[in-house]
Design a protein around this motif. Structure first.
Motif, PDB file in Angstrom:
ATOM      1  N   ASP A 154       0.846  -1.186   0.000  1.00 48.38           N
ATOM      2  CA  ASP A 154       0.000   0.000   0.000  1.00 48.38           C
ATOM      3  C   ASP A 154       0.884   1.239   0.000  1.00 48.38           C
ATOM      4  O   ASP A 154       1.805   1.348   0.819  1.00 48.38           O
ATOM      5  N   VAL A 155       0.640   2.149  -0.919  1.00 46.71           N
ATOM      6  CA  VAL A 155       1.368   3.419  -0.982  1.00 46.71           C
ATOM      7  C   VAL A 155       0.406   4.509  -0.521  1.00 46.71           C
ATOM      8  O   VAL A 155      -0.561   4.823  -1.216  1.00 46.71           O
ATOM      9  N   PRO A 156       0.654   5.098   0.647  1.00 46.79           N
ATOM     10  CA  PRO A 156      -0.284   6.107   1.175  1.00 46.79           C
ATOM     11  C   PRO A 156      -0.373   7.320   0.252  1.00 46.79           C
ATOM     12  O   PRO A 156       0.600   7.699  -0.394  1.00 46.79           O
ATOM     13  N   PRO A 157      -1.537   7.951   0.166  1.00 44.73           N
ATOM     14  CA  PRO A 157      -1.652   9.188  -0.615  1.00 44.73           C
ATOM     15  C   PRO A 157      -0.693  10.233  -0.061  1.00 44.73           C
ATOM     16  O   PRO A 157      -0.526  10.348   1.159  1.00 44.73           O
ATOM     17  N   PRO A 158      -0.033  11.005  -0.923  1.00 45.95           N
ATOM     18  CA  PRO A 158       0.956  11.974  -0.445  1.00 45.95           C
ATOM     19  C   PRO A 158       0.292  13.157   0.254  1.00 45.95           C
ATOM     20  O   PRO A 158      -0.818  13.575  -0.106  1.00 45.95           O
ATOM     21  N   THR A 159       0.994  13.697   1.242  1.00 44.59           N
ATOM     22  CA  THR A 159       0.539  14.905   1.930  1.00 44.59           C
ATOM     23  C   THR A 159       1.673  15.922   1.943  1.00 44.59           C
ATOM     24  O   THR A 159       2.836  15.575   1.723  1.00 44.59           O
ATOM     25  N   GLY A 160       1.331  17.184   2.194  1.00 41.75           N
ATOM     26  CA  GLY A 160       2.354  18.224   2.260  1.00 41.75           C
ATOM     27  C   GLY A 160       3.090  18.362   0.945  1.00 41.75           C
ATOM     28  O   GLY A 160       2.492  18.545  -0.116  1.00 41.75           O
ATOM     29  N   ARG A 161       4.417  18.229   0.983  1.00 38.44           N
ATOM     30  CA  ARG A 161       5.265  18.375  -0.206  1.00 38.44           C
ATOM     31  C   ARG A 161       5.614  17.030  -0.846  1.00 38.44           C
ATOM     32  O   ARG A 161       6.448  16.972  -1.752  1.00 38.44           O
ATOM     33  N   ALA A 162       5.015  15.950  -0.393  1.00 36.98           N
ATOM     34  CA  ALA A 162       5.315  14.614  -0.904  1.00 36.98           C
ATOM     35  C   ALA A 162       4.685  14.382  -2.272  1.00 36.98           C
ATOM     36  O   ALA A 162       3.669  14.995  -2.630  1.00 36.98           O
ATOM     37  N   VAL A 163       5.293  13.459  -3.025  1.00 38.40           N
ATOM     38  CA  VAL A 163       4.849  13.138  -4.385  1.00 38.40           C
ATOM     39  C   VAL A 163       4.950  11.629  -4.582  1.00 38.40           C
ATOM     40  O   VAL A 163       5.898  10.992  -4.109  1.00 38.40           O
ATOM     41  N   VAL A 164       3.985  11.049  -5.276  1.00 40.44           N
ATOM     42  CA  VAL A 164       4.044   9.646  -5.676  1.00 40.44           C
ATOM     43  C   VAL A 164       4.207   9.584  -7.189  1.00 40.44           C
ATOM     44  O   VAL A 164       3.505  10.298  -7.929  1.00 40.44           O
ATOM     45  N   LEU A 165       5.144   8.734  -7.646  1.00 40.79           N
ATOM     46  CA  LEU A 165       5.410   8.587  -9.072  1.00 40.79           C
ATOM     47  C   LEU A 165       5.221   7.141  -9.508  1.00 40.79           C
ATOM     48  O   LEU A 165       5.525   6.205  -8.756  1.00 40.79           O
ATOM     49  N   GLU A 166       4.745   6.971 -10.727  1.00 45.11           N
ATOM     50  CA  GLU A 166       4.742   5.668 -11.386  1.00 45.11           C
ATOM     51  C   GLU A 166       6.114   5.492 -12.031  1.00 45.11           C
ATOM     52  O   GLU A 166       6.534   6.327 -12.837  1.00 45.11           O
TER      53      GLU A 166
END
Length: 364
Positions: free
Chosen positions: A21-33
């Protein structure tokens, strides 16, 4: 968000694939494929569980505060799929190069932009889940770089191979003239990148040393002015003969007892040895010789975010010759096979994996 992680290691265990599970990003965080993931030789040490210190000693990952399980992969290019509410520098759909060598974010080194000096490193692919996966989470957008104008497969290699080479060549070039011989021991992936980097930075006397003729051929194509096939009993003697005298600097991308001690024998007065490779062993330096010759021995491990920006600028400006890149599929089997090839010395240049192995690039 759920995703596959393709190269998860338990200590002394096999490489496995799991769903995470990859948590949804918060603040300045980013998720990439993940679109591209370079395969680095340092991952072989992670798979082995530690580093050879010589004399039968081993530096275990646990001794460095690194805990299993580990999802490896730190040379990452990806497409942004989710952003935190404070992100302003990228948007969903953007392609970005990931700087993975992040620290705690709070100490004096991290605040000054020198994350690799952090005493509590949190590198992506080592302490944090890495890029041998479908998705990767980056805690702050400042670690994402736009690489417009650079092929994605090459850009991925810059995150480790490139930034490591740039940092090491900076140390070797300090106070050196362009015609002073600089020796690069080990023309594997990072060594070839260093040769290309020295050439891009205007150095005109680059000596490549390796035991593989194919690697030396690649080195010549990237800017090496002299090559030495180090298959004899005395590599230092062969290097000195090839360049007609001592060298002003040696960058050792192998880091074995043999290569490091040979490097010392090659250096002239005021010479500088830059140790980068993690093969393992011991370096024995007679104190009198070190003093009389005024030698410097420097460890060079990775590079900071500014180093990566400057390396990326060389690539974007067309000054950096492109090292050989072998494509592969981003899955568990390919990761395992790629690491085995690195250990056996079968790889010329770098391996870069992607979900679609038929292409080394993606549409921008």
């Amino acid at each position: 968000m759920s995703a596959n992680a393709y190269a998860v290691l338990e200590e002394n265990g096999p490489i496995t694939t799991i769903e995470v599970d990859v948590p949804p990003p918060t603040g300045r965080a980013v998720v990439l494929e993940v679109t591209h993931a370079g395969v680095c030789h340092s991952d072989t040490h992670i798979r082995e569980g530690g580093y050879n210190l010589g004399n039968g000693s081993l530096l275990r990952l646990a001794d460095r505060g690194i805990n299993f399980p580990i999802t490896m992969g730190h040379e990452i290019v990806g497409r942004v799929v989710a952003v935190g509410e404070e992100v302003v520098g990228c948007a969903i759909g953007d392609l970005r190069l990931v700087y993975p060598w992040i620290g705690c974010g709070e100490c004096i080194h991290c605040l000054a932009g020198h994350d690799p000096l952090c005493a509590r490193p949190a590198a992506i692919g080592v302490a944090r889940p890495g890029g041998y996966a479908e998705l990767v989470s980056v805690p702050d957008e400042k670690y994402l770089l736009d690489f417009d104008g650079v092929e994605p497969a090459l850009a991925a290699t810059l995150a480790c191979s490139g930034v490591t080479a740039y940092s090491a060549t900076t140390k070797a070039l300090d106070a050196r003239e362009p015609t002073d011989p600089i020796v690069v021991i080990g023309a594997g992936g990072v060594g070839l990148m260093a040769i290309a980097t020295l050439s891009a930075r205007g150095h005109r006397s680059i000596v490549a040393v390796d035991v593989n003729p194919a690697n030396l051929e690649a080195a010549r194509g990237l800017g090496a002015t002299t090559t030495v096939l180090a298959t004899g009993e005395n590599p230092a003697e062969a290097i000195l003969a090839a360049i007609g005298g001592p060298a002003s600097g040696v960058i050792d991308f192998v880091g074995s007892s043999t290569t490091a001690n040979s490097a010392l024998d090659v250096l002239g007065k005021g010479g500088r040895l830059i140790l980068v490779g993690l093969f393992g062993g011991e370096l024995k330096v007679p104190t009198v010789v070190a003093t009389i010759k005024m030698l410097s021995v420097l460890g060079s491990y990775l590079g900071d975010l500014q180093d990566l920006r400057e390396m990326l600028a060389l690539a974007r400006g067309g000054q950096l010759p492109s090292i050989p890149i072998q494509p592969g599929t981003l899955d568990r089997e390919s990761v395992a096979a790629s690491l085995s090839k690195l250990i056996s010395g079968e790889v010329r240049g770098r391996i870069v994996l992607s979900p679609n192995a038929e292409t080394a690039t993606v549409e921008r």
